[in-house]
Design an enzyme around this catalytic site. Structure first.
Site, short mmCIF file in Angstrom:
data_model
loop_
_atom_site.label_atom_id
_atom_site.label_comp_id
_atom_site.label_asym_id
_atom_site.label_seq_id
_atom_site.Cartn_x
_atom_site.Cartn_y
_atom_site.Cartn_z
N SER A 233 0.83 -1.20 0.00
CA SER A 233 0.00 0.00 0.00
C SER A 233 0.87 1.26 0.00
CB SER A 233 -0.95 -0.04 1.20
OG SER A 233 -1.98 0.91 1.08
N ASP A 359 -9.42 -3.33 -6.60
CA ASP A 359 -8.98 -2.75 -5.33
C ASP A 359 -9.90 -1.59 -4.96
OD1 ASP A 359 -7.60 -1.31 -3.29
OD2 ASP A 359 -5.71 -2.17 -3.95
N HIS A 388 -8.02 -4.96 -1.49
CA HIS A 388 -6.81 -4.24 -1.08
C HIS A 388 -6.05 -5.05 -0.05
CE1 HIS A 388 -4.21 -0.79 -0.67
NE2 HIS A 388 -4.36 -0.82 0.65
#
Length: 442
Positions: A233, A359, A388
């Protein structure tokens, strides 16, 4: 015609009377059906699609330069990246994948040993080393990493926004890599992992100085151990930006980017489009607000605490905290400056990037497809589903597909001819200089 003329009742009254003749249970069933259809679409379920295909999943799509040595020598040997990703049947939704991982998923037991890293500006960073997974001994006070002459490859994990070594997906990755014989160290962001802020500085999506110092320190302390890094991320944005800044000069042998936001400006617009995205935005924003308020006493540069206390989204945090501490004129300026999509073309070491097209936090619109194909050191792997950082698979949802893919890739890379102190740039092998670290770990 004659029948209609014989009655003086309104047709609407007739319809209403007929409606009353229908059992209430039928109405409840109809309402339940509509609710299920609504929720199915709201959480973007794809269970029916998977059911029709026999839960075989969707194939992984690989994008790379046709002259890529990385693909020829490493990726071509990775069966997982040439296979399919099939979601856990009862988690066939990007939102369920994302949420279940964060709040409900069982994680492997990880026994970390903490090393405190001090930076030149007075900052404190917690480096958590995962001991042998079969080692049940208690934490050793004053632990100082592994032996300096250890040749075992080391993988540095850079967590995402508000995440640390205790996050579920980080533990999955660390546990898997240690099982494969690697040394794993999690580089917690400043102020996270239970360590207080000790300087007037917080981490952000473009702050590469900390990871640069940590990587240089690890290389200096363990010169015989090949170094790798995995960013997740926001952590992957930091990692790719760092790799772009360093080019072939980094001491890393290779790296992996998982669910990168790529372009923060586009991502900021995306996360405010729909109700479900705004929910993620609010949750993360409040988490960041709490993070800033927790360290209020050591952040004299921040004066508008009234505005900070009202933060309810990521952009508010970036405006009142990140831009102030980082001297960015506007939030958009900050987003444009630090987005790693601008640096992907300068990456000079083997890099695998994994992103899910569904995502719910980092939109597919930000993926730099052409830039990844243009760089011979980069291979981009995209999947139709995964959420995600989710990618939960199997009936029990105890396995993360991307963790298995990272393990296979890094092991293949470490055993390939690309595992050396030389970097590939335009198919030319160049010797990289050794960096020294002025930082210290205690």
């Amino acid at each position: 015609m004659d029948c209609i003329g014989l009655t003086s009742e309104s047709p609407y009254v007739i319809m209403l009377n007929a409606a009353f003749l229908i059992p209430i249970s039928h109405y409840l069933f109809g309402f339940l059906f509509l609710l299920i259809v609504f929720l199915y679409n709201f959480v973007e379920m794809y269970f029916i699609k998977e059911l029709i295909t026999g839960f075989r999943g969707q194939p992984v799509s690989l994008s790379f330069n046709s002259c890529s040595i990385l693909y020829q020598e490493v990726i071509s040997k990775c069966k997982i990246l040439h296979g399919r990703f099939s979601s856990t049947p009862w988690l066939c939704s990007p939102h369920l994948q994302t949420i279940f991982l964060q709040f409900f998923e069982r994680v492997p037991a990880c026994n970390y040993q903490r090393q405190i890293f001090k930076t030149s500006d007075g900052g404190t960073i917690a480096l958590d080393w995962l001991r042998n997974v079969d080692d049940k001994k208690p934490t050793i006070k004053g632990f100082d990493g592994v032996h300096s002459d250890d040749k075992t490859p080391i993988v540095v994990v850079i967590p995402g926004l508000t995440s640390d070594s205790d996050s579920a997906y980080v533990k999955h990755l660390a546990f898997k890599m240690v099982k494969s014989g690697w040394n794993v160290v999690v580089s917690n962001h400043r102020g996270l992992g239970g360590v207080a802020i000790t300087s007037d500085r917080l981490y952000n999506a473009g702050c590469t100085e900390d990871i640069r110092k940590i990587i240089d320190h690890l290389h200096t302390r363990y010169p015989q151990a090949p170094l790798y890094a995995v960013g997740t991320s926001i952590g992957s944005n930091v990692l790719v930006k760092y790799l772009g800044e360093e080019g072939v000069n980094t001491v890393l042998v290779g790296a992996v980017s998982i669910c990168s936001p790529w372009d923060l400006l586009i991502g900021d617009r995306f996360i405010k489009r729909r109700l479900v995205q705004r929910s993620y935005d609010r949750i993360l924003g409040i988490g960041l607000k709490d993070y800033a308020e927790l360290h209020r006493s050591v952040l004299p540069s921040l004066t508008d605490w009234d505005s900070i206390s009202k933060i309810s989204c990521i952009r508010d945090y970036d405006k009142h905290v990140v831009c102030v501490l980082g001297n960015f004129e506007t939030v958009d300026t900050y987003y444009r400056t630090v987005s790693c999509s601008s640096y992907i073309g300068k990456v000079g070491v083997p890099l695998l990037c994994i992103s899910a097209l569904d995502d719910p936090v980092c939109t597919r619109e930000t993926i730099p497809w052409d830039e990844c194909r243009a760089n011979k050191n980069v291979v981009l792997a995209t999947t139709q589903h995964g959420g995600h950082l989710g990618y939960l698979e199997g009936m029990t949802a105890r396995s993360l597909w991307w963790v298995r893919a990272v393990d296979e890739f890094l092991c293949a890379l470490n055993s390939s001819s690309l595992n050396r102190r030389e970097k590939i740039q335009n198919n030319t092998v160049l010797e990289s200089p050794l960096n020294s670290s002025k930082e210290k770990a205690v």
